[in-house]
Scaffold this motif. Structure first.
Motif, short mmCIF file in Angstrom:
data_model
loop_
_atom_site.label_atom_id
_atom_site.label_comp_id
_atom_site.label_asym_id
_atom_site.label_seq_id
_atom_site.Cartn_x
_atom_site.Cartn_y
_atom_site.Cartn_z
N PHE A 29 0.85 -1.19 0.00
CA PHE A 29 0.00 0.00 0.00
C PHE A 29 0.89 1.23 0.00
CE2 PHE A 29 -1.86 3.50 2.39
CZ PHE A 29 -3.03 3.71 1.68
N ARG A 30 0.45 2.25 -0.70
CA ARG A 30 1.23 3.49 -0.71
C ARG A 30 0.31 4.68 -0.98
NH1 ARG A 30 5.40 2.00 -4.86
NH2 ARG A 30 4.32 0.02 -5.05
N TYR A 31 0.79 5.86 -0.60
CA TYR A 31 0.17 7.11 -1.01
C TYR A 31 0.93 7.65 -2.22
CZ TYR A 31 -2.29 7.32 3.48
OH TYR A 31 -3.10 7.04 4.54
N VAL A 32 0.20 8.03 -3.24
CA VAL A 32 0.78 8.66 -4.41
C VAL A 32 0.50 10.15 -4.28
CG1 VAL A 32 0.82 8.74 -6.93
CG2 VAL A 32 0.35 6.58 -5.76
N ARG A 33 1.54 10.94 -4.11
CA ARG A 33 1.39 12.32 -3.67
C ARG A 33 1.59 13.36 -4.77
NH1 ARG A 33 1.89 12.17 1.90
NH2 ARG A 33 2.74 10.24 2.75
N ASP A 34 2.00 12.94 -5.95
CA ASP A 34 2.51 13.93 -6.89
C ASP A 34 1.60 14.18 -8.08
OD1 ASP A 34 2.86 11.45 -7.97
OD2 ASP A 34 4.95 11.71 -8.53
N ALA A 35 0.30 13.88 -7.99
CA ALA A 35 -0.62 14.18 -9.09
C ALA A 35 -0.72 15.69 -9.27
CB ALA A 35 -1.99 13.58 -8.82
N THR A 36 -0.55 16.14 -10.50
CA THR A 36 -0.55 17.59 -10.78
C THR A 36 -1.82 18.07 -11.46
OG1 THR A 36 0.60 17.17 -12.87
CG2 THR A 36 1.97 17.67 -10.94
N GLY A 37 -2.72 17.18 -11.79
CA GLY A 37 -3.96 17.56 -12.43
C GLY A 37 -4.83 16.33 -12.61
N THR A 38 -6.01 16.51 -13.18
CA THR A 38 -6.96 15.41 -13.28
C THR A 38 -6.45 14.28 -14.18
OG1 THR A 38 -8.09 16.66 -15.03
CG2 THR A 38 -8.94 16.87 -12.80
N GLU A 39 -5.95 14.63 -15.36
CA GLU A 39 -5.44 13.58 -16.25
C GLU A 39 -4.27 12.85 -15.61
OE1 GLU A 39 -3.40 12.93 -20.64
OE2 GLU A 39 -4.23 14.90 -20.12
N HIS A 40 -3.37 13.61 -14.99
CA HIS A 40 -2.21 12.99 -14.35
C HIS A 40 -2.65 12.06 -13.22
CE1 HIS A 40 1.92 13.51 -12.20
NE2 HIS A 40 1.92 12.47 -13.02
N ALA A 41 -3.64 12.49 -12.43
CA ALA A 41 -4.13 11.65 -11.33
C ALA A 41 -4.72 10.35 -11.86
CB ALA A 41 -5.16 12.41 -10.51
N LEU A 42 -5.49 10.43 -12.93
CA LEU A 42 -6.07 9.21 -13.50
C LEU A 42 -4.99 8.32 -14.10
CD1 LEU A 42 -9.39 10.37 -15.18
CD2 LEU A 42 -9.12 8.82 -13.23
N ARG A 43 -4.00 8.91 -14.75
CA ARG A 43 -2.90 8.11 -15.30
C ARG A 43 -2.15 7.38 -14.19
NH1 ARG A 43 1.13 10.65 -17.35
NH2 ARG A 43 0.49 12.82 -17.45
N LEU A 44 -1.88 8.09 -13.10
CA LEU A 44 -1.21 7.45 -11.97
C LEU A 44 -2.06 6.32 -11.40
CD1 LEU A 44 0.20 10.61 -10.13
CD2 LEU A 44 1.51 8.91 -11.40
N ALA A 45 -3.37 6.57 -11.28
CA ALA A 45 -4.26 5.56 -10.70
C ALA A 45 -4.31 4.30 -11.57
CB ALA A 45 -5.66 6.15 -10.53
N ILE A 46 -4.45 4.46 -12.89
CA ILE A 46 -4.51 3.30 -13.76
C ILE A 46 -3.16 2.58 -13.80
CG2 ILE A 46 -4.99 2.49 -16.10
CD1 ILE A 46 -7.44 3.49 -14.56
N SER A 47 -2.07 3.35 -13.81
CA SER A 47 -0.74 2.73 -13.77
C SER A 47 -0.56 1.90 -12.50
CB SER A 47 0.35 3.80 -13.86
OG SER A 47 0.30 4.48 -15.09
N GLU A 48 -1.02 2.45 -11.37
CA GLU A 48 -0.94 1.70 -10.12
C GLU A 48 -1.80 0.44 -10.19
OE1 GLU A 48 0.62 1.97 -7.14
OE2 GLU A 48 1.87 3.66 -7.78
N ALA A 49 -2.98 0.56 -10.76
CA ALA A 49 -3.86 -0.61 -10.87
C ALA A 49 -3.20 -1.71 -11.70
CB ALA A 49 -5.19 -0.19 -11.48
N ARG A 50 -2.58 -1.34 -12.81
CA ARG A 50 -1.90 -2.34 -13.65
C ARG A 50 -0.73 -2.95 -12.92
NH1 ARG A 50 -1.42 -0.61 -19.94
NH2 ARG A 50 -0.65 -2.75 -19.97
N ALA A 51 0.03 -2.13 -12.19
CA ALA A 51 1.17 -2.67 -11.45
C ALA A 51 0.73 -3.66 -10.38
CB ALA A 51 1.96 -1.52 -10.81
N ARG A 52 -0.51 -3.55 -9.95
CA ARG A 52 -1.05 -4.44 -8.92
C ARG A 52 -1.85 -5.60 -9.53
NH1 ARG A 52 -0.55 -1.48 -4.12
NH2 ARG A 52 0.47 0.48 -4.61
N GLY A 53 -1.70 -5.79 -10.85
CA GLY A 53 -2.26 -6.97 -11.49
C GLY A 53 -3.59 -6.78 -12.17
#
Length: 682
Positions: A29-53
């Motif tokens: 589990f981690r906090y992702v702290r560096d989202a700079t906007g809506t698209e960036h936040a969604l990209r980070l979220a989907i990237s995290e989801a893929r990294a978690r299988g």
């Protein structure tokens, strides 16, 4: 992609016990702290989801957040998310084009989802634009999850929830009919039930949600919300608050020539006059015309200055915590997901909250069950020490848990625990913050009685602070005392010392009202308000290492109006009768604004009877900063202020309204931080 691990890897055995089957090496589990906007936040979220299988993902927008009930209410109080929903729609489309995996989009009040495309985004927009979820009985989150998550292909999935931190639960009282349809607090998002539904669907929770404020990141608060302590507050964007909370409206400055004339009458040099007037004109322009682009710094205020909803104070600080909303984080941790901090609109925070990652990890909440978190706190001897300290003062302190400040409502504690065994406190509720209660309007005799009572309670605060200092020493090496518990002891001692300073200053005012009474006021009708006397940042090592020397003390010496003339001067340059500050008139944007000063200069005008307390308060603050400066415990200390009290010559209704923070001003700004009203934690 930069991320910050908060707890390190969750032990595999723990994940297996909580979640059943799990990957051989689960992502921590981690906090992702560096989202700079809506698209960036969604990209980070989907990237995290893929990294978690995850092989597919459902993006769900929370209806309570993006389609709140009409009118002023808790869903809009600190930030109106509905105003920025348009920013999320193109982000959904762009992210869908970027990732080669099935993505769908929905809202929590809908019965179906759509492919993440322009058409799908438009469907969600229409759904939220026409939503009246508050006119229907609210259902638990597990219901919409069971309807929507199966829309994804079978196999490993992710639920990406975009949400605020005010759930459709009965957080506040009110007369609106829709409030009767809300669920009791805790019933909408039952962590273990939600986790079970998502695990059964082979889905991880990746949540995009605000960073929690300090004091709101645990399932049960383990630190007393001492009501007479001030805490950092984001300034309102209304012009009056740029000068003083007591200004009834935008001050009529009379133009540059009028200001210059009044400053010359006070014997100021032409160079100094030009500097102050230029800074003042710039500040007025920034606040009046620049919106969230204006530079912002923390004020500090006691809970009575934060807005209430119904009978509740839901917020008593805008200081960020470095952690997420616990119910969301618990489910994300239990399902193998993560927490992305919500990207609020860009702005200019001049104050900052520097973070030591290892310290923040050491102070972090645990993500076991709610029951295990409560049991852990009850075993911690620091919690029992905090209960004993609170018990010394709570019965004799003027306080309330009612937003209007006139009743206690039956609460027995300032946090989640009470009694010798640190049991769960009766009638304690999350976000039901205790409020400092002060008389406003009344005769001299009434105030004198209050003052005498306050003098009698001061020794109890001294005993409480001494108890906490002993506990800090005795438990320093005790393995039963948690790292967060020891930090709580230090911060609570500072808050008790700060409260004692406030109550002592109020006692002096109440028993010596004539000393503070302005001319042309009715001596039989006393009105009192708080004014800043000491900024703690003046007394503590600054985060950037700057100090104020004798030349700057002289350069920024405060302009005074001792004869009471110059009523058109902005209030931050006027000196109320009996005020005790020696604040410098450093312009907002100057780096020296938070520079450390000589404490003797800071306390130069403080009543000699208050100086011993001021020095003990500052010593307690320094103790916090030695150990926890680069964490929320340090931020909430560094940006606090100590107040004294003056006579406020305003009509009673106006005085009460402004004292309680319920005036019709807009909510605090959310300029580029990850929590409503606060700066980013870097």
């Amino acid at each position: 992609m930069r991320t910050t691990t908060v707890l390190g890897a969750i032990a595999l055995s723990t994940v297996l016990a909580i979640a059943g089957a799990a990957p051989a090496e689960p992502e921590p589990f981690r906090y992702v702290r560096d989202a700079t906007g809506t698209e960036h936040a969604l990209r980070l979220a989907i990237s995290e989801a893929r990294a978690r299988g995850a092989e597919s993902a459902l993006i769900v927008f929370d209806a309570a957040t993006f389609a709140p009930p009409p009118g002023r209410n808790e869903f809009r109080q600190e930030h109106d998310f509905s105003d920025e929903f348009e920013r999320w729609l193109p982000a959904v489309v762009k992210v869908a084009e970027r990732f080669d995996m099935p993505l769908r989009v929905a809202s929590t009040d809908g019965g179906e989802s759509w492919p993440a495309s322009e058409l799908g985004a438009a469907q969600v927009k229409f759904r939220l634009a026409t939503s009246t979820w508050w006119d229907q009985d609210v259902e638990p989150a597990t219901k919409w999850m069971r309807r929507l998550v199966p829309d994804l292909p079978s196999g490993p999935r992710a639920l990406v929830l975009v949400t605020g931190d005010v759930l459709p639960e009965a957080w506040a009282d009110g007369e609106e009919p829709w409030r009767r349809r809300l669920l009791p607090v805790g019933d909408y998002w039952k962590e273990e039930a939600v986790s079970s539904v998502l695990r059964a669907a082979n889905a991880r929770l990746v949540v995009i949600a605000p960073e929690a404020r300090f004091g709101d990141f645990l399932p049960v608060q383990d630190l007393p919300d001492v009501p007479w302590a001030s805490r950092p507050q984001a300034p309102s964007m209304a012009v009056p608050s740029a000068f003083d909370r007591g200004d009834p409206g935008v001050p009529d400055l009379g133009g540059r020539e009028e200001l210059e004339r009044q400053f010359r009458e006070q014997g100021m040099s032409e160079e100094r006059i030009a500097e102050i007037v230029d800074a003042l004109e710039a500040r007025v322009g920034e606040v009046a015309g620049a919106g969230n682009a204006s530079p912002l710094r923390f004020h500090a205020a006691t809970p009575t200055w934060f807005r209430g909803i119904g009978n509740a104070r839901l917020v008593n600080t805008h200081c960020p915590s470095a952690y997420g909303h616990w119910p969301f984080a618990r489910v994300a941790a239990a399902t193998g997901g993560c927490y992305v901090f919500y990207p609020f609109p860009a702005g200019r925070w001049l104050d900052n909250c520097p973070r030591d990652p290892s310290l923040v990890d050491a102070l972090a909440p645990e993500f076991g069950t709610r029951a295990s978190a409560v049991a852990s706190s009850r075993r911690d001897p620091t919690v029992r020490a905090l209960v004993r300290a609170m018990d010394l003062v709570i019965e004799k302190t003027p306080w309330s848990d009612d937003s209007n400040g006139f009743s206690q409502g039956g609460a027995e504690s300032w946090f989640g625990f009470a009694g010798p065994g640190a049991r769960i406190a009766k009638r304690w509720a999350a976000r039901r913050k205790p409020v400092d209660r002060i008389a406003d309007g009344g005769g001299v005799a009434e105030f004198e009685r209050l003052g005498r009572n306050l003098f009698r309670v001061l020794p109890r605060y001294d005993d409480a602070a001494a108890l906490l200092a002993r506990a800090e020493r005795d438990l320093a090496d005790d393995p039963r005392a948690s790292r967060r518990g020891r930090a709580n002891l230090r911060l609570a001692r500072f808050w008790f010392e700060l409260s004692a300073f406030h109550l002592h200053a109020l006692a002096i005012f109440c028993t010596e009202t004539e000393r503070f009474r302005p001319d042309d006021t009715d001596p039989a009708d006393v009105h009192v308000t708080y004014v800043t006397a000491i900024r703690m940042s003046d007394c503590l090592d600054s985060y950037d290492g700057l100090t104020i020397g004798p030349e700057d003390e002289e350069r920024f010496g405060r302009a005074r109006d001792p004869r009471g003339i110059g009523p058109r001067l902005p209030s931050f340059l006027r000196r109320p009768k009996g005020a005790q500050d020696n604040l410098l008139t450093i312009p907002f944007g100057f780096p020296q604004y938070r520079a450390r000063r000589n404490v003797e200069r800071v306390l130069a005008n403080v009543d000699p009877r208050l100086r011993p307390r001021a020095n003990r308060m500052i010593a307690a603050a320094r103790d916090v900063m030695r150990h926890e400066a680069r964490s929320a415990w340090g931020w909430v200390t560094y940006y606090s202020e100590a107040n004294t009290f003056v006579w406020m010559p305003l009509p009673p209704g106006d005085a009460i309204q402004r004292r309680q923070g319920d005036d019709p001003l807009p909510p605090p700004p959310t300029p580029g931080g990850s929590s409503p009203g606060g700066p980013p934690t870097k």
